[in-house]
Scaffold this active site. Sequence first.
Site, PDB file in Angstrom:
ATOM      1  CE  LYS A 178      -1.288   2.625   3.096  1.00  0.00           C
ATOM      2  NZ  LYS A 178      -0.916   3.885   2.397  1.00  0.00           N
ATOM      3  N   GLY A 230       7.278   4.225   8.839  1.00  0.00           N
ATOM      4  CA  GLY A 230       6.527   5.470   8.949  1.00  0.00           C
ATOM      5  C   GLY A 230       6.725   6.070  10.328  1.00  0.00           C
ATOM      6  CB  SER A 231       4.801   8.658  12.084  1.00  0.00           C
ATOM      7  OG  SER A 231       3.533   8.048  12.042  1.00  0.00           O
ATOM      8  CB  THR A 232       7.160   6.903  16.617  1.00  0.00           C
ATOM      9  OG1 THR A 232       8.506   6.686  16.177  1.00  0.00           O
ATOM     10  CG2 THR A 232       6.981   6.264  17.984  1.00  0.00           C
ATOM     11  CB  ALA A 234       1.417   5.303  11.933  1.00  0.00           C
ATOM     12  N   GLY A 235       3.170   3.586  14.006  1.00  0.00           N
ATOM     13  CA  GLY A 235       3.803   2.314  14.356  1.00  0.00           C
ATOM     14  C   GLY A 235       3.242   1.731  15.642  1.00  0.00           C
ATOM     15  CD  GLU A 252      13.346  -0.504  10.039  1.00  0.00           C
ATOM     16  OE1 GLU A 252      13.946   0.487  10.503  1.00  0.00           O
ATOM     17  OE2 GLU A 252      13.777  -1.662  10.148  1.00  0.00           O
ATOM     18  CB  CYS A 286      13.833   7.857   9.233  1.00  0.00           C
ATOM     19  SG  CYS A 286      14.785   6.742   8.190  1.00  0.00           S
ATOM     20  CD  GLU A 386      10.922  11.701  12.580  1.00  0.00           C
ATOM     21  OE1 GLU A 386       9.738  11.333  12.674  1.00  0.00           O
ATOM     22  OE2 GLU A 386      11.805  11.010  12.033  1.00  0.00           O
TER      23      GLU A 386
HETATM   24  P1  NAD Z   1       2.957   7.938   8.478  1.00  0.00           P
HETATM   25  O1  NAD Z   1       3.127   7.059   9.665  1.00  0.00           O
HETATM   26  O2  NAD Z   1       1.966   9.021   8.549  1.00  0.00           O
HETATM   27  O3  NAD Z   1       2.545   7.044   7.212  1.00  0.00           O
HETATM   28  C1  NAD Z   1       3.351   5.986   6.733  1.00  0.00           C
HETATM   29  C2  NAD Z   1       2.491   5.043   5.911  1.00  0.00           C
HETATM   30  O4  NAD Z   1       1.570   4.372   6.758  1.00  0.00           O
HETATM   31  C3  NAD Z   1       1.639   5.704   4.837  1.00  0.00           C
HETATM   32  O5  NAD Z   1       1.547   4.805   3.737  1.00  0.00           O
HETATM   33  C4  NAD Z   1       0.281   5.866   5.545  1.00  0.00           C
HETATM   34  O6  NAD Z   1      -0.779   5.920   4.612  1.00  0.00           O
HETATM   35  C5  NAD Z   1       0.221   4.605   6.373  1.00  0.00           C
HETATM   36  N1  NAD Z   1      -0.498   4.671   7.653  1.00  0.00           N
HETATM   37  C6  NAD Z   1      -0.585   5.723   8.511  1.00  0.00           C
HETATM   38  N2  NAD Z   1      -1.255   5.352   9.621  1.00  0.00           N
HETATM   39  C7  NAD Z   1      -1.577   4.044   9.474  1.00  0.00           C
HETATM   40  C8  NAD Z   1      -2.275   3.081  10.295  1.00  0.00           C
HETATM   41  N3  NAD Z   1      -2.754   3.409  11.497  1.00  0.00           N
HETATM   42  N4  NAD Z   1      -2.406   1.832   9.822  1.00  0.00           N
HETATM   43  C9  NAD Z   1      -1.900   1.478   8.622  1.00  0.00           C
HETATM   44  N5  NAD Z   1      -1.260   2.334   7.796  1.00  0.00           N
HETATM   45  C10 NAD Z   1      -1.093   3.597   8.220  1.00  0.00           C
HETATM   46  O7  NAD Z   1       4.410   8.467   8.127  1.00  0.00           O
HETATM   47  P2  NAD Z   1       4.862   9.454   6.949  1.00  0.00           P
HETATM   48  O8  NAD Z   1       4.529  10.850   7.340  1.00  0.00           O
HETATM   49  O9  NAD Z   1       4.376   8.942   5.639  1.00  0.00           O
HETATM   50  O10 NAD Z   1       6.452   9.222   6.981  1.00  0.00           O
HETATM   51  C11 NAD Z   1       7.321   9.940   7.784  1.00  0.00           C
HETATM   52  C12 NAD Z   1       7.751   9.101   8.976  1.00  0.00           C
HETATM   53  O11 NAD Z   1       8.378   7.898   8.514  1.00  0.00           O
HETATM   54  C13 NAD Z   1       8.787   9.778   9.821  1.00  0.00           C
HETATM   55  O12 NAD Z   1       8.472   9.612  11.175  1.00  0.00           O
HETATM   56  C14 NAD Z   1      10.072   9.033   9.487  1.00  0.00           C
HETATM   57  O13 NAD Z   1      11.062   9.074  10.485  1.00  0.00           O
HETATM   58  C15 NAD Z   1       9.576   7.671   9.250  1.00  0.00           C
HETATM   59  N6  NAD Z   1      10.539   6.893   8.439  1.00  0.00           N
HETATM   60  C16 NAD Z   1      11.250   5.898   9.050  1.00  0.00           C
HETATM   61  C17 NAD Z   1      12.196   5.173   8.323  1.00  0.00           C
HETATM   62  C18 NAD Z   1      12.976   4.058   8.964  1.00  0.00           C
HETATM   63  O14 NAD Z   1      13.536   3.253   8.229  1.00  0.00           O
HETATM   64  N7  NAD Z   1      13.037   3.968  10.282  1.00  0.00           N
HETATM   65  C19 NAD Z   1      12.386   5.456   6.966  1.00  0.00           C
HETATM   66  C20 NAD Z   1      11.652   6.484   6.380  1.00  0.00           C
HETATM   67  C21 NAD Z   1      10.712   7.187   7.136  1.00  0.00           C
END
Ligand code: NAD
Length: 484
Positions: A178, A230-232, A234-235, A252, A286, A386
Amino acid sequence: MTLDRDSFYLDGGWAAPASAQMLEVISPHTEEVIARVPEGTPADIDAAVAAARQAFDQGPWPRMSPAERIDVVAAFSGLYAARMGEMADLISAEMGSPTSFANLAQVPAPWMQIESFLAIAREFPWEAERPGALGAPVLVRHEPVGVVAAIPPWNVPQFTIMSKVVPALLAGCTVVVKPAPETPLDAYLMAELLDEAGVPAGVVNFVAGGRETGEHLVAHPGIDKVAFTGSTAAGRKIGAVCGEQLKRCSLELGGKSAAIVLDDADLAVTAEGVKFLGVMNSGQACVAQTRILAPRSRYEEVVEAIGSAIGSMVVGDPMDPASEIGPMVARRQQERVQGYIEIGQAEGARVVTGGTGMPAGLDRGWYVKPTVFADVDNRMRIAQEEIFGPVLSIIGYDGVEDAVRIANDSEYGLAGTVWTQDKEAGLAVARQIRTGTYGINTYTMDFAAPFGGFKASGLGREFGPEGLAQYTEAKSIYLESPPM
Ligand code: NAD
């Protein structure tokens, strides 16, 4: 040529979406719509998971030998290598990554990931016999974990899709990807290349969409493992759902990495390094080194070196090879970064370069000024949270022990660097920092080694044999009765 799309890549073909809902891809530089693609709904996710489930439960892919799968992924690698320039341009257009960065890290690096995983898969102990502790041999197999949900962010879209899809494929898994709603276009090109490489129907499926689409995918009973970047925030939510359902899960997440400048550092080298590592991808990285820890004895020298390196960066059109900083991905991100610059000023930090407002010479696009703050206390919000934009904080320290303490005083634990002419002193610092990766006078990710976060930066590892193992389940087969 239009970049518009009207279908999803599902079950080995191009399928009509379940609804008429569309996503608009907007250029962060011109603020104009550059493409429209279907927005995935729960019904589209259901169709994608059904195809992936069928391909896993009945299809050839998990039943092929690792060598046969390696051949298909190697064909994909060759096709990918031939289209890298086009892929880099798509990413720059979608999310504003400067073309210099897109042609360095956004695309060649994912291709290097494929090659690295291929080499690892050739040596991986897919099935290996052990003598056993009881005097009878045991066969240990690494079987595919099942149907994988791969959820990447927009900032390094190919980098974070590849780190999931390639090891999943090599392990014999099937996948539903996705892509983030801001960056669906690169994923369409990737789907075309996987199709051309001969990946069987249903093995990889792509449905772009936003958070709700992602939530439906994560909770879907047909998914065995979620691989998320993605973000902490959402993680944490995704980890909770996976915990409840006992799904395998790798996360991640965010970071707030520290670059420690030791008192013997060559400041010209350090400033060049921090200029790249602090604000690469316009600060939307990140692993960005956003906290600069400077010894009190050389504090003003460090402020001067880093302030002038960042202050002289070229900000502008991502397609211009001279641009070092492009726009933020979206208006909301521009507002967020501006908001943090205001917070830093309100907290009493000193603006060395940058500040609020548009960079000189730009009157449209989601730009911010690359900004360096001095006189930052590590407890300030600009040092703890962040920001995900080109904003650096310079924090003073008293002695190496204090530097290590400040670097570790963060909820995150993703990356970090130390700058020194004494490699042993650098290594001594590296051993004490609670992060998943670390660099001494450099930070170059090596795909043969594991990458991931300590603490709130994540769970699990990508890359290296560790990253491949995340897509397997270990099974032990007791081959004979041990002697009594
Ligand atoms: P985000 O968490 O908003 O979204 C990431 C992805 O997850 C998107 O595809 C989004 O549509 C989806 N998503 C969001 N909430 C969800 C949920 N509850 N369930 C399922 N899917 C969901 O993050 P972003 O703004 O797209 O990315 C930026 C973040 O990603 C920053 O915090 C950055 O540090 C992190 N990041 C981490 C790494 C790593 O390897 N550690 C690499 C790149 C980015």
